[in-house]
Scaffold this motif. Sequence first.
Motif, short mmCIF file in Angstrom:
data_model
loop_
_atom_site.label_atom_id
_atom_site.label_comp_id
_atom_site.label_asym_id
_atom_site.label_seq_id
_atom_site.Cartn_x
_atom_site.Cartn_y
_atom_site.Cartn_z
N LYS A 22 2.38 8.11 -29.20
CA LYS A 22 1.76 8.48 -30.48
C LYS A 22 2.47 7.79 -31.64
O LYS A 22 1.83 7.35 -32.60
CB LYS A 22 1.79 10.00 -30.65
CG LYS A 22 0.79 10.76 -29.79
CD LYS A 22 0.95 12.27 -29.99
CE LYS A 22 0.00 13.04 -29.08
NZ LYS A 22 0.18 14.51 -29.22
N SER A 23 3.78 7.70 -31.56
CA SER A 23 4.53 7.07 -32.65
C SER A 23 4.23 5.58 -32.74
O SER A 23 4.25 5.00 -33.84
CB SER A 23 6.04 7.29 -32.45
OG SER A 23 6.60 6.42 -31.48
N VAL A 24 3.92 4.95 -31.61
CA VAL A 24 3.55 3.53 -31.62
C VAL A 24 2.16 3.36 -32.22
O VAL A 24 1.93 2.51 -33.10
CB VAL A 24 3.60 2.94 -30.20
CG1 VAL A 24 3.11 1.50 -30.21
CG2 VAL A 24 5.02 3.02 -29.65
N LEU A 25 1.23 4.17 -31.77
CA LEU A 25 -0.16 4.04 -32.24
C LEU A 25 -0.32 4.46 -33.69
O LEU A 25 -1.34 4.13 -34.32
CB LEU A 25 -1.08 4.87 -31.34
CG LEU A 25 -1.09 4.44 -29.86
CD1 LEU A 25 -2.01 5.34 -29.05
CD2 LEU A 25 -1.49 2.98 -29.71
N ALA A 26 0.66 5.16 -34.24
CA ALA A 26 0.61 5.58 -35.64
C ALA A 26 1.26 4.57 -36.59
O ALA A 26 1.41 4.84 -37.79
CB ALA A 26 1.30 6.94 -35.79
N GLN A 27 1.64 3.41 -36.09
CA GLN A 27 2.31 2.42 -36.94
C GLN A 27 1.38 1.89 -38.03
O GLN A 27 0.19 1.66 -37.80
CB GLN A 27 2.80 1.25 -36.08
CG GLN A 27 3.94 1.59 -35.14
CD GLN A 27 5.19 2.00 -35.88
OE1 GLN A 27 5.77 1.22 -36.65
NE2 GLN A 27 5.63 3.24 -35.66
#
Length: 310
Positions: A22-27
């Motif tokens: 999720k933290s990657v896709l929220a970049q």
Amino acid sequence: MPKFSVVISVFNKEKYIAETLKSVLAQTFTDFEVVILNDGSTDNSEAEILKFKDPRIRYFSKENQGAGAARNFVIKETKSDYIALLDADDFWLPFYLEEQYKLTTDFSNESVFATAIDIEKKSKLYSSEYSVLNLQQNEVRIVDFFSSSFLNSILTSSSTVLHKNVFSKIGYYDPSIKSGQDTDLWIRIGLEYAVVFLNKPCAVYRYALASLSNSRLKVSQKASFEKYETYEKDNPALKKFLDLNRYSLCILAKLEGNKEAFDKNFQKIDQENLSKKQQFLLRQNKTILKYLSKTKDNLEKLGLRLGTFK
């Protein structure tokens, strides 16, 4: 071709991998691919990964081959020139890749890029400290890896971006090392490259609360540094960095009751490279160290650490 290839290898991280992804896709910077390998997990890691349907994710699954081999696999599957490392239980703040994009653009002749990283421990965040003189918050500086990493490593497996040519020059992770493959890689990087470092926390490392005395890995399974001894003779910063790691191996050897491993590492340490506190701990016996390791949270509050640094 995407600007970044985010590489993640997963082994039994079902509790964390969803938040990591999720933290990657929220970049805020979105030009990237994710190459992720399920390295023979025996928990529900695969089910958690497969919940994500983003077309930027390329998923692989193989029988367990170990951390070093798994990391090498995902790196070799990348399409980008810039490889963003990320451990399966850590996470990025939304601006991480945006900051890395600025670094790779502003310092296009460099190959190794890193940001500061916060440490999450018992749901609290702690800032990392680095041995860089007069380093200011949000400052960007080109630094030597070894002299900058006496307190905490300026390179980590979740806050580092490498140009693909780095691996062509120095090689990949050493799959024969069970624990410490990253430290071995950082040493080889430090011998060849400077690090473009942004002193701004852009990632979070989840600290595993595990007592040194309960570690399942023995000294024999840790990274050893014999192959770098010829370099340390002419590189004082490398020598001190290796001595700090040898100190950690000595502590582990005492906890194991492994006198041979202790003596082997201890005789190579220049005591001037250790603090008085570290020298004190090396003089303690196994019983005292086991007691201290069980209460190491309180010990660290007093400024004593059993791990590699400080």
